[in-house]
Structure formats: structure tokens, C-alpha cells
Design an enzyme around this catalytic site. Structure first.
Site, PDB file in Angstrom:
ATOM      1  N   HIS A   1       0.513  35.978  17.641  1.00 43.24           N
ATOM      2  CA  HIS A   1       1.601  36.867  17.191  1.00 43.24           C
ATOM      3  C   HIS A   1       2.907  36.452  17.859  1.00 43.24           C
ATOM      4  O   HIS A   1       2.898  36.145  19.044  1.00 43.24           O
ATOM      5  CB  HIS A   1       1.267  38.306  17.576  1.00 43.24           C
ATOM      6  CG  HIS A   1       2.348  39.276  17.194  1.00 43.24           C
ATOM      7  ND1 HIS A   1       2.542  39.681  15.892  1.00 43.24           N
ATOM      8  CD2 HIS A   1       3.303  39.898  17.945  1.00 43.24           C
ATOM      9  CE1 HIS A   1       3.568  40.522  15.857  1.00 43.24           C
ATOM     10  NE2 HIS A   1       4.047  40.666  17.084  1.00 43.24           N
TER      11      HIS A   1
ATOM     12  N   ALA B   1      -2.574  13.663  -3.965  1.00 42.28           N
ATOM     13  CA  ALA B   1      -2.857  12.539  -3.073  1.00 42.28           C
ATOM     14  C   ALA B   1      -4.069  12.813  -2.178  1.00 42.28           C
ATOM     15  O   ALA B   1      -4.896  11.915  -1.942  1.00 42.28           O
ATOM     16  CB  ALA B   1      -1.630  12.252  -2.219  1.00 42.28           C
TER      17      ALA B   1
ATOM     18  N   LEU C   1       0.845  -1.196   0.000  1.00 42.89           N
ATOM     19  CA  LEU C   1       0.000   0.000   0.000  1.00 42.89           C
ATOM     20  C   LEU C   1       0.880   1.246   0.000  1.00 42.89           C
ATOM     21  O   LEU C   1       1.969   1.232   0.580  1.00 42.89           O
ATOM     22  CB  LEU C   1      -0.914  -0.003   1.226  1.00 42.89           C
ATOM     23  CG  LEU C   1      -1.859  -1.206   1.341  1.00 42.89           C
ATOM     24  CD1 LEU C   1      -2.734  -1.089   2.591  1.00 42.89           C
ATOM     25  CD2 LEU C   1      -2.743  -1.328   0.098  1.00 42.89           C
ATOM     26  N   GLY C   2       0.416   2.292  -0.620  1.00 41.49           N
ATOM     27  CA  GLY C   2       1.176   3.548  -0.640  1.00 41.49           C
ATOM     28  C   GLY C   2       1.250   4.173  -2.023  1.00 41.49           C
ATOM     29  O   GLY C   2       1.245   5.383  -2.169  1.00 41.49           O
TER      30      GLY C   2
HETATM   31  P1  FAD Z   1      -1.178   6.027  -7.237  1.00 40.25           P
HETATM   32  O1  FAD Z   1      -0.544   6.582  -6.032  1.00 40.25           O
HETATM   33  O2  FAD Z   1      -0.559   6.289  -8.567  1.00 40.25           O
HETATM   34  O3  FAD Z   1      -1.302   4.453  -6.995  1.00 40.25           O
HETATM   35  C1  FAD Z   1      -1.757   3.599  -7.979  1.00 40.25           C
HETATM   36  C2  FAD Z   1      -1.355   2.187  -7.609  1.00 40.25           C
HETATM   37  O4  FAD Z   1      -2.031   1.290  -8.500  1.00 40.25           O
HETATM   38  C3  FAD Z   1       0.130   1.897  -7.770  1.00 40.25           C
HETATM   39  O5  FAD Z   1       0.611   1.238  -6.614  1.00 40.25           O
HETATM   40  C4  FAD Z   1       0.207   0.985  -8.996  1.00 40.25           C
HETATM   41  O6  FAD Z   1       1.272   0.067  -8.928  1.00 40.25           O
HETATM   42  C5  FAD Z   1      -1.136   0.275  -8.900  1.00 40.25           C
HETATM   43  N1  FAD Z   1      -1.638  -0.242 -10.186  1.00 40.25           N
HETATM   44  C6  FAD Z   1      -1.833   0.446 -11.340  1.00 40.25           C
HETATM   45  N2  FAD Z   1      -2.376  -0.371 -12.273  1.00 40.25           N
HETATM   46  C7  FAD Z   1      -2.516  -1.587 -11.694  1.00 40.25           C
HETATM   47  C8  FAD Z   1      -3.015  -2.837 -12.134  1.00 40.25           C
HETATM   48  N3  FAD Z   1      -3.545  -3.024 -13.364  1.00 40.25           N
HETATM   49  N4  FAD Z   1      -3.001  -3.883 -11.270  1.00 40.25           N
HETATM   50  C9  FAD Z   1      -2.520  -3.733 -10.018  1.00 40.25           C
HETATM   51  N5  FAD Z   1      -2.037  -2.570  -9.550  1.00 40.25           N
HETATM   52  C10 FAD Z   1      -2.040  -1.504 -10.375  1.00 40.25           C
HETATM   53  N6  FAD Z   1       0.617  14.746  -4.497  1.00 40.25           N
HETATM   54  C11 FAD Z   1       0.355  15.508  -3.416  1.00 40.25           C
HETATM   55  O7  FAD Z   1      -0.804  15.622  -3.021  1.00 40.25           O
HETATM   56  N7  FAD Z   1       1.355  16.134  -2.727  1.00 40.25           N
HETATM   57  C12 FAD Z   1       2.636  16.060  -3.124  1.00 40.25           C
HETATM   58  O8  FAD Z   1       3.525  16.633  -2.493  1.00 40.25           O
HETATM   59  C13 FAD Z   1       2.945  15.287  -4.267  1.00 40.25           C
HETATM   60  N8  FAD Z   1       4.218  15.164  -4.687  1.00 40.25           N
HETATM   61  C14 FAD Z   1       4.497  14.388  -5.758  1.00 40.25           C
HETATM   62  C15 FAD Z   1       5.811  14.282  -6.176  1.00 40.25           C
HETATM   63  C16 FAD Z   1       6.132  13.506  -7.270  1.00 40.25           C
HETATM   64  C17 FAD Z   1       7.567  13.394  -7.698  1.00 40.25           C
HETATM   65  C18 FAD Z   1       5.106  12.785  -7.942  1.00 40.25           C
HETATM   66  C19 FAD Z   1       5.434  11.903  -9.103  1.00 40.25           C
HETATM   67  C20 FAD Z   1       3.794  12.879  -7.536  1.00 40.25           C
HETATM   68  C21 FAD Z   1       3.470  13.688  -6.444  1.00 40.25           C
HETATM   69  N9  FAD Z   1       2.160  13.833  -6.004  1.00 40.25           N
HETATM   70  C22 FAD Z   1       1.884  14.632  -4.937  1.00 40.25           C
HETATM   71  C23 FAD Z   1       1.034  13.175  -6.692  1.00 40.25           C
HETATM   72  C24 FAD Z   1       0.582  11.938  -5.915  1.00 40.25           C
HETATM   73  O9  FAD Z   1       1.664  11.033  -5.822  1.00 40.25           O
HETATM   74  C25 FAD Z   1      -0.603  11.312  -6.610  1.00 40.25           C
HETATM   75  O10 FAD Z   1      -1.616  12.282  -6.751  1.00 40.25           O
HETATM   76  C26 FAD Z   1      -1.172  10.146  -5.810  1.00 40.25           C
HETATM   77  O11 FAD Z   1      -0.195   9.157  -5.599  1.00 40.25           O
HETATM   78  C27 FAD Z   1      -2.378   9.548  -6.539  1.00 40.25           C
HETATM   79  O12 FAD Z   1      -2.870   8.480  -5.817  1.00 40.25           O
HETATM   80  P2  FAD Z   1      -3.720   7.312  -6.523  1.00 40.25           P
HETATM   81  O13 FAD Z   1      -4.246   6.490  -5.419  1.00 40.25           O
HETATM   82  O14 FAD Z   1      -4.667   7.891  -7.482  1.00 40.25           O
HETATM   83  O15 FAD Z   1      -2.698   6.479  -7.392  1.00 40.25           O
END
Ligand code: FAD
Length: 464
Positions: A445, A321, A44-45
Site C-alpha cells: 500500500h 509478440a 533479428l527482431g
Molecule cells: P514478425 O515479427 O512479423 O517477424 C517475421 C520476420 O520474418 C520478419 O523479419 C520478416 O522480414 C521475415 N520474413 C517473412 N517472410 C520471409 C521470407 N520468406 N524469407 C525471409 N524472411 C521472411 N505485439 C505485442 O505483443 N505487444 C505490442 O505492444 C505490440 N505492438 C505492436 C505495434 C504495432 C504498430 C504492430 C504493427 C505490431 C505490434 N505487435 C505487438 C505485434 C507484434 O509485432 C507481432 O505479434 C510480432 O512481431 C510477431 O512476431 P513473429 O515472430 O510472428 O513475426
């Protein structure tokens, strides 16, 4: 389904274990639904924990410490030149930061009875998901949540591949500290990681094809960041494209429009992210995609298939996120039959650079485009006692208020700690607070939070 398939029957299958997916799964479990998460990494993560928010913020903390040590010379404290050891830095980031949070999420999942199945999942139809990999099986569900997130967008036709060309995921591993780094893209990821490498000692050149850093963000907020970035980076080219890259003598030679070819040791491509919505069998499940491959959802996070919900980056902008987490909880509550909706007025956005830039709600340019009658106030941190004590008078707090009702519609903040300060603004917008409410609320303040109160006061006094 094929005879002999291992079959798991659950109420809810969540595809993707990022912040959207695990938030949905945890809330489903709390509401009494038997839930599994299918994640390709069996953890997870998601992108947030392993290749996004968390590792980038850990590295930005290191950059901030280096920046503070440098600034300390102004008040007579000289720590001497910094010596950076990459192995302990990487170990700290991976074990003490990412590892700790990863173990935390795994134990929450265990406590809530959410199983995590490792493998790539593909929908067979609206009620079943085929999982490949080490734990092959078919997961049959009553409802599913698509939370497959996003991946770095690639720049086609650059001409070179290989490990000198990094996306954000590779850059977060800090393979080395390149002497010369080219960053393609002046959005938040390019700026955050560019600042990290600049603080570690790289000579950073940044190329952005639009005419300003952080395209689309309020210019008053971008200005302090642009000024700082001009100091930190060797060169910033705006309104410029990288036309091509080629490998020459163990380095990458970049053709930057209007410039002589220049050599770099590494290149970071940070031009945005794309939805992970292909090859998921979504067509078999009657899920419709919209612009840029984003899954179309309504305010209850329902897709066009009544059994499938979708949350997070795969559903579109803003790809953040905390939006994914809120959507995850909404989807879970709707699946459980509760009256929930993703009807938030404000989704705060934070760029964790030096200085930080944060905003939420309606900004001035958007209000103008929409023809809304608003009043705008700006409070310069040059007048902030707290900013003076930390040697950071370069910040600004900006307030956008509805002209007729005085309601706070939008807030932007640039300056150290803007990412923490924006929480008050999000609450103000979400709960329909007025500028007067902000002005009469006592803010401690000397704190940077006074900026919002000062901006509101400025607006009221101007009106009277
Ligand atoms: P994700 O976190 O992308 O997770 C998707 C998961 O699904 C992954 O583990 C992947 O392996 C899995 N998956 C995909 N397809 C399949 C499949 N067919 N079968 C099984 N598993 C699959 N957001 C912020 O709010 N604050 C920040 O400071 C920030 N900093 C960032 C910095 C960087 C460098 C990057 C790249 C992104 C940053 N983000 C930030 C954006 C944030 O990471 C994403 O908005 C967030 O992770 C989205 O969450 P999610 O649950 O939609 O998908």
C-alpha cells in the site's frame, strides 16, 4: 537443387527472425541443435522490434511525458508549451531504443552460435529452403520453423496511394506532424498511434466501422479509454466507414459515411494485420493453411508436414509478440524431443494507450456466451489511494471467477500501468489461484496492484 548451389546443412532452419523465430532459434541452440535463421532483413527482431511493439512504445512514452506535463498544471506545475524536434526524437527511437535492442539480439545470436542468413526464403520441399538475395544458397534441414509473421492489411479500393497514406510502419517513422490526421481503424494500433500523433499536436479524426473502440474487448475496460480518446481526438466516428479517398490540392479528401467530405494531410490505415504465408513454398512442403491464410498448427506447434513447425503471427490470433516467443520455445523443445506444449491458459493482451487497457483469460462476455457460471467483481480506482496520488482515478480492475470453485478465470484492468499489473493476473490464472488467495495476499500500500486484491475482497464479502 541445381549443381553449383551453395548448400548449408543444419538441424534446424528458422524462416523469419521476429520474436517467434529468434526465440525458437535460441532455444534450439541451447538444446544442442545446429540452427540458422533466414531473415529477409538479415537481422533479428522482426516486426516487433523494427515496426511494431518497440518503436510504438517508445513513441507512446513520448506521448505519456507530454500528457503528464499537461496534467501537472492541475497541481500547479506549468512547464510551458512543449517544443518538439522530430530529428532528435527519431534518432532516439532508432538508435538508443531500436538500435540498442537490435545489437543486443545480434550478440545473443553470436553467443549461442546461431547464424543469421539474409535473404528471402522459399521452401523447395520438406527438407530444403532456397534463399535468394545477396547470400543465395540452399539450406537443408531436419526440421524447420516457419516464423514469417504478419504484415499490415490493406484497405482495397480507397482510391489513393502515395506517402500521404500511411500504414503503421510508415507512421512509426513520424515523417512529420500532420496538422490533420485521419486514422482508419479503432483497434489497438489505430488508437496507440492516433494518441501519439494527437500528443505531438495533430488534430486526429478516427473512424471505426464497428460501434465501439477496441472491438471485442470488455466494454467496462474500454470506457475509460474511450473517454480519454474523446478528449485527445478531434472527432471519433463509430459505426462508420471511409468510403473513399481522393487527392485534392495536395491533401487527401476523405468521404466518411454520413459526413461532408473532409480534407486531411495524412491518413493512417490501421485495419489489422494479415499472415505472411503466401509465396513461401508451403504447398511444396505439404503445409496446410486455414482461415485468413494462417498456418494450421497443433499444441506442439507442428504443421501438417512432420518436418515443419510454425510459430507466431503466421499461425493466427492473438497476433502478439509474447505469444510468438512462447510458441517459439515450445517448437524448439518439441523438435529436441522434449515434452513441451503451447497449453497456456492465459495470453495477456495490452493496449498501451492512455489509459492502458490490459486483460487475460476469460472475460465476462465470453463467459456468458459460453454459458459458464461465473461471478464478476469490479473495483473502481476512484477508491484507490495510489490512483488518487497520481491524479488517475479513472481506472477499473475487473475480476471473473468460477462460481463453483472460486478460481480466477479472467482479469481486465484499465488505467495507467495496466500492462505491468496484468502479469499478476496471468500468473493467477495460469496457476489456478482462487479469489480468496488474491484477497489474502498482502499487496503493498499504496499501489495500483491493490485493485486486484480489492476486487477479490469485494467478491468474497458479497458472497458471505
Ligand atoms: P514478425 O515479427 O512479423 O517477424 C517475421 C520476420 O520474418 C520478419 O523479419 C520478416 O522480414 C521475415 N520474413 C517473412 N517472410 C520471409 C521470407 N520468406 N524469407 C525471409 N524472411 C521472411 N505485439 C505485442 O505483443 N505487444 C505490442 O505492444 C505490440 N505492438 C505492436 C505495434 C504495432 C504498430 C504492430 C504493427 C505490431 C505490434 N505487435 C505487438 C505485434 C507484434 O509485432 C507481432 O505479434 C510480432 O512481431 C510477431 O512476431 P513473429 O515472430 O510472428 O513475426
Amino acid at each position: 537443387m541445381v549443381m553449383g548451389d551453395l548448400v548449408t546443412d543444419v538441424d534446424v532452419a528458422v524462416l523469419g527472425g521476429g520474436p517467434g523465430g529468434y526465440s525458437a532459434a535460441f532455444r534450439c541452440a541451447e538444446l544442442g541443435l545446429e540452427t540458422v535463421v533466414v531473415d529477409a532483413g538479415k537481422r533479428l527482431g522482426g516486426a516487433c522490434l523494427y515496426e511494431g511493439c518497440i518503436p510504438s512504445k517508445a513513441l507512446l512514452h513520448v506521448a505519456a511525458v507530454l500528457g503528464e506535463a499537461e496534467r501537472a498544471k492541475e497541481f500547479g506545475v506549468d512547464f510551458g508549451p512543449a517544443r518538439i524536434s522530430l530529428d532528435p526524437l527519431r534518432k532516439w527511437k532508432m538508435e538508443r531504443v531500436v538500435g540498442k535492442l537490435s545489437r543486443g539480439l545480434a550478440s545473443v545470436a553470436r553467443a549461442k552460435g546461431v547464424a543469421v542468413i539474409g535473404g528471402h526464403g522459399v521452401f523447395e520441399d520438406s527438407r530444403s529452403l532456397r534463399v535468394g538475395g545477396d547470400e543465395p544458397q540452399v539450406v537443408r534441414f531436419k526440421h524447420a520453423v516457419v516464423a514469417t509473421g504478419s504484415a499490415p492489411a490493406e484497405l482495397p479500393g480507397l482510391g489513393v496511394t502515395g506517402d500521404r497514406i500511411m500504414d503503421s510502419t510508415a507512421a512509426l517513422d513520424v515523417p512529420d506532424i500532420p496538422e490533420r490526421l485521419l486514422v482508419i481503424g479503432g483497434g489497438y494500433i489505430g488508437l496507440e498511434l492516433g494518441q501519439v500523433y494527437a500528443a505531438l499536436g495533430s488534430r486526429v479524426t478516427l473512424v471505426e466501422m464497428t460501434d465501439g473502440l477496441l472491438p471485442g474487448v470488455d466494454r467496462d475496460l474500454v470506457q475509460p479509454l474511450a473517454r480519454r480518446s474523446e478528449k485527445l481526438f478531434a472527432t471519433i466516428h463509430l459505426g462508420t466507414r471511409v468510403a473513399g479517398l481522393k487527392e485534392v490540392n495536395g491533401a487527401v479528401e476523405a468521404s466518411i459515411e454520413g459526413q461532408k467530405p473532409e480534407s486531411f494531410d495524412r491518413v493512417l490505415v490501421a485495419i489489422g494485420r494479415r499472415a505472411v504465408s503466401q509465396s513461401l513454398g508451403l504447398e511444396a512442403a505439404r503445409v496446410k493453411l486455414g482461415d485468413r491464410g494462417f498456418v494450421l498448427v497443433d499444441e506442439r506447434c507442428r504443421t501438417s508436414d512432420p518436418h515443419l513447425y510454425a510459430v507466431g503471427d503466421v499461425t493466427g490470433e492473438p497476433m502478439l509478440a509474447h505469444r510468438a516467443m512462447r510458441q517459439g520455445k515450445v517448437a524448439a523443445e518439441c523438435i529436441a524431443g522434449r515434452p513441451s506444449a503451447f497449453d497456456n491458459v492465459a495470453v495477456p493482451a495490452v493496449v498501451f494507450t492512455d489509459p492502458e487497457v490490459a486483460w487475460c483469460g476469460l472475460m465476462e462476455a465470453q463467459a456468458q456466451q459460453a454459458g459458464r457460471a461465473v461471478k464478476v467483481a469490479k473495483f473502481s480506482w476512484a477508491a484507490s489511494g495510489r490512483a488518487a496520488t497520481i491524479g488517475r482515478s479513472d481506472g477499473v480492475t475487473k475480476l471473473v471467477v468460477d462460481e463453483a470453485s472460486g478460481r480466477v478465470l479472467g482479469v481486465g484492468i484499465a488505467g495507467p500501468g495496466a500492462g505491468e499489473l496484468i502479469a499478476e493476473a496471468a500468473l493467477a490464472i495460469e496457476t489456478a489461484v482462487t479469489a480468496e488467495d488474491l484477497a489474502v495476499t498482502i499487496h503493498a500500500h499504496p499501489t495500483l496492484s491493490e485493485g486486484l486484491m480489492e476486487a477479490a475482497e469485494g467478491l468474497l464479502h458479497r458472497a458471505s
